[in-house]
Scaffold this motif. Structure first.
Motif, PDB file in Angstrom:
ATOM      1  N   ASN A 186      38.103  41.794  48.635  1.00 57.06           N
ATOM      2  CA  ASN A 186      36.879  41.489  49.385  1.00 57.06           C
ATOM      3  C   ASN A 186      37.078  40.193  50.194  1.00 57.06           C
ATOM      4  OD1 ASN A 186      35.705  43.805  48.249  1.00 57.06           O
ATOM      5  ND2 ASN A 186      35.104  42.657  46.434  1.00 57.06           N
ATOM      6  N   ASP A 187      36.163  39.241  50.098  1.00 52.43           N
ATOM      7  CA  ASP A 187      36.317  38.019  50.900  1.00 52.43           C
ATOM      8  C   ASP A 187      36.876  36.862  50.062  1.00 52.43           C
ATOM      9  OD1 ASP A 187      34.129  37.705  49.282  1.00 52.43           O
ATOM     10  OD2 ASP A 187      32.895  36.692  50.782  1.00 52.43           O
ATOM     11  N   SER A 188      37.471  37.171  48.925  1.00 47.47           N
ATOM     12  CA  SER A 188      38.001  36.125  48.038  1.00 47.47           C
ATOM     13  C   SER A 188      39.297  35.529  48.574  1.00 47.47           C
ATOM     14  CB  SER A 188      38.273  36.700  46.635  1.00 47.47           C
ATOM     15  OG  SER A 188      37.111  37.237  46.071  1.00 47.47           O
ATOM     16  N   PHE A 189      39.545  34.289  48.188  1.00 49.71           N
ATOM     17  CA  PHE A 189      40.823  33.619  48.416  1.00 49.71           C
ATOM     18  C   PHE A 189      41.820  34.284  47.470  1.00 49.71           C
ATOM     19  CE2 PHE A 189      43.818  30.060  47.781  1.00 49.71           C
ATOM     20  CZ  PHE A 189      43.960  29.562  49.066  1.00 49.71           C
ATOM     21  N   ILE A 220      37.870  32.803  44.157  1.00 53.46           N
ATOM     22  CA  ILE A 220      39.323  33.023  44.121  1.00 53.46           C
ATOM     23  C   ILE A 220      39.643  34.214  43.219  1.00 53.46           C
ATOM     24  CG2 ILE A 220      41.567  32.015  43.520  1.00 53.46           C
ATOM     25  CD1 ILE A 220      40.314  29.247  43.942  1.00 53.46           C
ATOM     26  N   LYS A 221      40.608  35.026  43.659  1.00 51.10           N
ATOM     27  CA  LYS A 221      41.146  36.095  42.811  1.00 51.10           C
ATOM     28  C   LYS A 221      42.650  35.923  42.697  1.00 51.10           C
ATOM     29  CE  LYS A 221      37.696  39.747  43.224  1.00 51.10           C
ATOM     30  NZ  LYS A 221      37.445  41.175  43.507  1.00 51.10           N
ATOM     31  N   ALA A 222      43.168  36.106  41.473  1.00 47.95           N
ATOM     32  CA  ALA A 222      44.607  35.958  41.228  1.00 47.95           C
ATOM     33  C   ALA A 222      45.196  37.301  40.811  1.00 47.95           C
ATOM     34  CB  ALA A 222      44.844  34.918  40.143  1.00 47.95           C
ATOM     35  N   TYR A 223      46.322  37.656  41.425  1.00 49.68           N
ATOM     36  CA  TYR A 223      46.996  38.922  41.139  1.00 49.68           C
ATOM     37  C   TYR A 223      48.367  38.637  40.514  1.00 49.68           C
ATOM     38  CZ  TYR A 223      43.279  41.073  43.780  1.00 49.68           C
ATOM     39  OH  TYR A 223      42.038  41.493  44.201  1.00 49.68           O
ATOM     40  N   VAL A 250      41.112  37.761  37.551  1.00 57.08           N
ATOM     41  CA  VAL A 250      42.557  37.855  37.278  1.00 57.08           C
ATOM     42  C   VAL A 250      42.921  39.317  37.038  1.00 57.08           C
ATOM     43  CG1 VAL A 250      44.459  37.166  35.760  1.00 57.08           C
ATOM     44  CG2 VAL A 250      42.633  35.530  36.293  1.00 57.08           C
ATOM     45  N   LEU A 251      43.806  39.828  37.894  1.00 59.03           N
ATOM     46  CA  LEU A 251      44.147  41.255  37.807  1.00 59.03           C
ATOM     47  C   LEU A 251      45.655  41.449  37.663  1.00 59.03           C
ATOM     48  CD1 LEU A 251      41.743  40.948  40.298  1.00 59.03           C
ATOM     49  CD2 LEU A 251      41.497  43.255  39.417  1.00 59.03           C
ATOM     50  N   PHE A 252      46.028  42.393  36.791  1.00 56.77           N
ATOM     51  CA  PHE A 252      47.433  42.729  36.555  1.00 56.77           C
ATOM     52  C   PHE A 252      47.792  43.958  37.390  1.00 56.77           C
ATOM     53  CE2 PHE A 252      45.958  40.419  32.871  1.00 56.77           C
ATOM     54  CZ  PHE A 252      47.011  39.573  32.570  1.00 56.77           C
ATOM     55  N   VAL A 253      48.782  43.813  38.246  1.00 60.52           N
ATOM     56  CA  VAL A 253      49.116  44.871  39.200  1.00 60.52           C
ATOM     57  C   VAL A 253      50.296  45.718  38.737  1.00 60.52           C
ATOM     58  CG1 VAL A 253      49.772  45.329  41.604  1.00 60.52           C
ATOM     59  CG2 VAL A 253      48.217  43.459  41.089  1.00 60.52           C
ATOM     60  N   GLY A 254      51.190  45.147  37.911  1.00 64.53           N
ATOM     61  CA  GLY A 254      52.401  45.852  37.513  1.00 64.53           C
ATOM     62  C   GLY A 254      53.510  45.633  38.535  1.00 64.53           C
TER      63      GLY A 254
END
Length: 366
Positions: A186-189, A220-223, A250-254
């Motif tokens: 979305n509009d997150s850093f 803020i979002k961290a991947y 905080v999201l885990f993408v693999g």
């Protein structure tokens, strides 16, 4: 007619910068030499050598196996190997014994990716290093360690050749937007931490930093991108995310085969390792035109000039990491300036083709 035969060896079961570098070496060196590859059966590298008639699969069970060394020696003799190029430090005993068991007695060149922290002056290590001809060190700091810890009378020749990164195709703005939408940015850093998921890489520091940034109500979002080397550590990270109520942040993408797409989508790419020997991800992010924040230790100090080509945070200090993230969150001009200068430095000093030409030149005279 290609007049030298190289055997690329990497029996590591994992897939990270070291293993991918071995795969890239195989492709690049094939321009000038006859290249053969030995990888471990059921390793994650198998996908990169499918249907390659010059590749051999060996089953590795331990750091030393006389049976495995004998198999490797047969490959050396049958393919008339002149140079064995090894990458994973744990393969040294098998490679050295295979040289001893072979009729050809090829030269051994090791590209050393990992730090050296103790003296190699016992009988066993003296025997091993006496049989290695050259160690390619991926940083000057690593060369200093090799010179310090291996006695001079058995020390192989050392050369510094940095790892290199390619120029990735620049994505159009609408492509980046579409990709970010698929990740629900979305509009997150957007922050990205790319690398194997293990404690050394410092994913836990990012989560701790994110808890502080959430308290300040920063968007803020961290991947976290990469495969887990340790499922127990991954589970601890996920529990930490739940504890701090960061499931949305905080999201885990693999694992991804398109890291450059992530890097271009990110506002900042992080490198939070405890003591990274080099930090290939860092220069890849720089080449992709993304600002970087990294811990102030190891080979990173040869890559990032603090406040000029990126930001450095105090090693293992998540509070300082949070402050550096906040700094770039609030200062677009600084972020763009660091991204531009970082990209320029990476292009000049850490170019993929330039570094591999140095490897070819070294192998040509070995």
């Amino acid at each position: 007619m290609k007049n030298k035969s190289i055997l690329e060896v990497c029996l590591s079961p994992d897939l990270g910068g070291l293993e991918l570098y071995m795969s890239n070496c195989s492709k690049y060196l094939s321009k000038e030499f006859n290249v053969y590859n030995v990888i471990s059966k059921n390793s994650k590298l198998e996908d990169y050598f499918k249907n390659d008639k010059n590749s051999f699969l060996l089953k590795r069970k331990s750091s030393f196996s006389l049976f495995l060394a004998l198999k490797l020696a047969k490959i050396i003799d049958k393919q008339s190997i002149d140079i064995i190029h090894l990458h994973w430090t744990k393969d040294i005993p098998i490679v050295v014994f295979s040289k001893k068991l072979s009729k050809r007695k090829p030269k051994i060149v090791q590209t050393r990716h990992m730090t050296m922290t103790r003296f190699k002056n016992d009988f066993y290590h003296k025997f091993l290093y006496k049989n290695i001809d050259t160690i390619i060190c991926v940083t000057k700091a690593l060369q200093e360690q090799v010179n310090k810890f291996i006695p001079k009378n058995i020390r192989p020749k050392t050369e510094v050749i940095y790892l290199g990164a390619k120029t990735s195709e620049k994505l159009k703005e609408n492509e980046i937007l579409k990709f970010k939408n698929s990740l629900k940015v979305n509009d997150s850093f957007m922050l990205g931490l790319v690398g194997r998921i293990n404690e050394f890489k410092g994913q836990h520091l990012l989560i701790e930093a994110m808890s502080l940034l959430k308290e300040k109500k920063l968007n803020i979002k961290a991947y976290i991108i990469g495969h887990a080397m340790n499922e127990e550590y991954l589970e601890k990270l996920k529990q930490k995310v739940i504890k701090y109520e960061l499931e949305e942040q905080v999201l885990f993408v693999g694992f991804t085969k398109e890291p450059s797409k992530f890097m271009q989508a990110c506002d900042v790419v992080l490198m939070a390792s405890k003591n990274e020997t080099f930090g290939l991800v860092t220069i890849e992010a720089m080449r992709n035109g993304t600002a970087v924040i990294a811990s102030n230790s190891g080979g990173v100090l040869e890559v990032i000039d603090d406040e000029k080509t990126g930001l450095l945070f105090e090693n293992q200090n998540y509070e300082d990491l949070a402050l550096k993230i906040e700094k770039l969150y609030k200062d677009d001009i600084l972020r763009e300036k660091l991204a531009y200068a970082g990209q320029k430095k990476a292009k000049i000093q850490f170019d993929y083709d330039k570094q591999f030409e140095k490897v070819i030149e070294l192998f040509g005279r070995s």
